[in-house]
Motif scaffolding. Sequence first.
Motif, PDB file in Angstrom:
ATOM      1  N   PHE A 152       0.145  -1.103  -0.214  1.00 28.24           N
ATOM      2  CA  PHE A 152       0.161  -0.319  -0.017  1.00 28.24           C
ATOM      3  C   PHE A 152       0.776   0.987   0.222  1.00 28.24           C
ATOM      4  O   PHE A 152       1.599   1.282   0.744  1.00 28.24           O
ATOM      5  N   LEU A 153       0.684   2.445  -0.855  1.00 27.35           N
ATOM      6  CA  LEU A 153       1.296   3.431  -0.689  1.00 27.35           C
ATOM      7  C   LEU A 153       0.642   4.647  -1.035  1.00 27.35           C
ATOM      8  O   LEU A 153      -0.439   4.889  -1.691  1.00 27.35           O
ATOM      9  N   GLN A 154       0.961   5.717   0.238  1.00 26.60           N
ATOM     10  CA  GLN A 154       0.093   6.809  -0.259  1.00 26.60           C
ATOM     11  C   GLN A 154       0.654   7.779  -1.272  1.00 26.60           C
ATOM     12  O   GLN A 154       1.725   7.618  -1.318  1.00 26.60           O
ATOM     13  N   ALA A 155      -0.546   8.330  -2.179  1.00 21.30           N
ATOM     14  CA  ALA A 155       0.920   8.339  -3.143  1.00 21.30           C
ATOM     15  C   ALA A 155       0.805  10.446  -2.817  1.00 21.30           C
ATOM     16  O   ALA A 155      -0.217  10.484  -2.001  1.00 21.30           O
ATOM     17  N   GLU A 156       1.212  10.836  -3.884  1.00 24.73           N
ATOM     18  CA  GLU A 156       1.648  12.402  -3.415  1.00 24.73           C
ATOM     19  C   GLU A 156       0.139  13.217  -3.608  1.00 24.73           C
ATOM     20  O   GLU A 156      -0.686  14.406  -3.717  1.00 24.73           O
ATOM     21  N   SER A 157      -1.022  11.973  -4.760  1.00 23.36           N
ATOM     22  CA  SER A 157      -1.818  12.826  -5.356  1.00 23.36           C
ATOM     23  C   SER A 157      -2.459  12.104  -6.196  1.00 23.36           C
ATOM     24  O   SER A 157      -1.736  10.893  -6.226  1.00 23.36           O
TER      25      SER A 157
END
Lengths: 251, 348
Positions: free
Chosen positions: B50-55
Amino acid sequence: MAVVFKKTSMLTDVPLHYCPGCTHGIIHRLVAESIEELGAADKAIGVAPVGCAVFAYNYFNCDMQEAAHGRAPAVATGIKRVNRDCVVFTYQGDGDLASIGTAEIVHAAARGENITVIFVNNGIYGMTGGQMAPTTLPGQVTTTSPYGRDTSHCGYPIGISELLSTLKAPSFIERVSVHDVKNVVNAKRAIKEAFRRQIDGKGFSLVEVLSTCPTNWGMNPLDALKWLEANMIPYYPLGNYKDRDKEAASK
Amino acid sequence: MAKKLYKGNEAVAEAAIQAGCRYFFGYPITPQNEIPEYMARRMPKVGGTFLQAESEVAAINMVYGAGGSGARVMTSSSSPGVSLKQEGISYIAGAEVPCVIVNMVRGGPGLGSIQPAQSDYFQATKGGGHGDYHLVVYAPGGIQEAVDLTMKAFDTADLYRMPVMILGDGMIGQMMEPAEIPEDYQPIVTDKSWATTGGGRRVINSLYIQPDELERVNLRLQKKYALIKEKETMYDEYLTEDAELIFAAYGTTARICQSAINMLRADGVKAGLIRPITLWPFPDAPFAAAAARDGVKKFLTVEMSCGQMIEDVKLSVGGRKEVAFYGRTGGMIPMPRDVYHYALSVMR
């Protein structure tokens, strides 16, 4: 007969489409040679940008993905997270990386994303015909700054190496040039080191390469090289901007 | 496996994991936050990322890279965020990369509201980004169906090498219902020799600078879309056999219409429902068939929008019968009684 030089196998035989005198060809070769020499040819995956290097996927002899304008670091992130053992690189120009793609490059660097970014800075939008870039020098004439870049109107050029070096995570950030043989040799060393950091799992690495655009600068190739040396290097000083290995060693 | 009580967003997330999704890239936006939150907790436990993206822009491009590397990958968002993803979705469609995109729709335009809406129908079904492309768009009408369609979406994406969208809404995302998520799901296995996994000379790309080449690519995509229309169209019918009034509604609104139909039937009004489950490809055949029946007097499209799907309903009905419309918008939800009264006025 002894072979003293041969073209790297990491470049295909497709003729480059770049303009005469453009230094993209040299930079392609340095990237390709570095990957080959590091023994990473069979695990390299590249991401091409939008801009002059849009067809890079035709030239690098490895798996390639073509990204939307500025999004290469995000695409490379997706690739690297799936292919953790591969050597993943982006090849981006200054419009792509330093204008429309600022969010993607800053956050890939801030995450310490284990990829290598080759950032080609020639201070202009080449592919679209010579418009002002975020890296265009003050006073420089382009098709969208026909009276010279007016800093009171559109600000100052962005020093990407300086900016990214303020972040904690990046392993290696260096600015080099390819305007003469000595600098080409030095650029090769930096590019190879950047890939080595990735192979060693040390995280984000970026090499900013000052490059010429004779066509859109309106110069012959030799004058363009001289112009780079006389005008770009004072504004964009060469050298290492971040080296976490050295930081760790000096502690 | 027994049924459990699931919130829609969490059910979709778990269904994705059971379908073999091991990569999720997303960005917070209401009302879908439970999806990235669930993925953040769950992915590390199943060896996923899981990766929270910058946008949202970055998230969809991470999806492009991961999908292009052959992984089962998903992103989720809600209306304003899905607008941001459209650039990436167009590239993904052009490069024929499989992936799943969830849109838990909220009111628009602009920042709109955070309440349920169906006003992204045009964007989802008509090509929200540039170029001649389609997504397969699934519209679940409840939590169990959201589970089933999410799992199916990954197979569809792989099978046709294309982005597939789950078009829910804030209601589907937020409400809780019992559902069963199969743990023995066998994903279809497709040839992914096109994927960039290193050591090859494969190119994931949507650029064809020669116009004749690009035209050939587009015509090939159209053939694929025609095949999908033939094989993947899904819909449901409710009491349409003797119906004089045929409702057209999908997702949350279809359930509201079912309640209204029961009320109408109790009053002797013969009403029924055709519920598109795939919004693209749109199930025009059941509407055309109903329009040809003498007993059918009128159609009534009900949407949580100002009228978007009605255009496809009208095309399917082909002018043979009147198609009326009832909608609430901005995040307002039609009540069964309101639909019932409007239906009575239409049939008067």
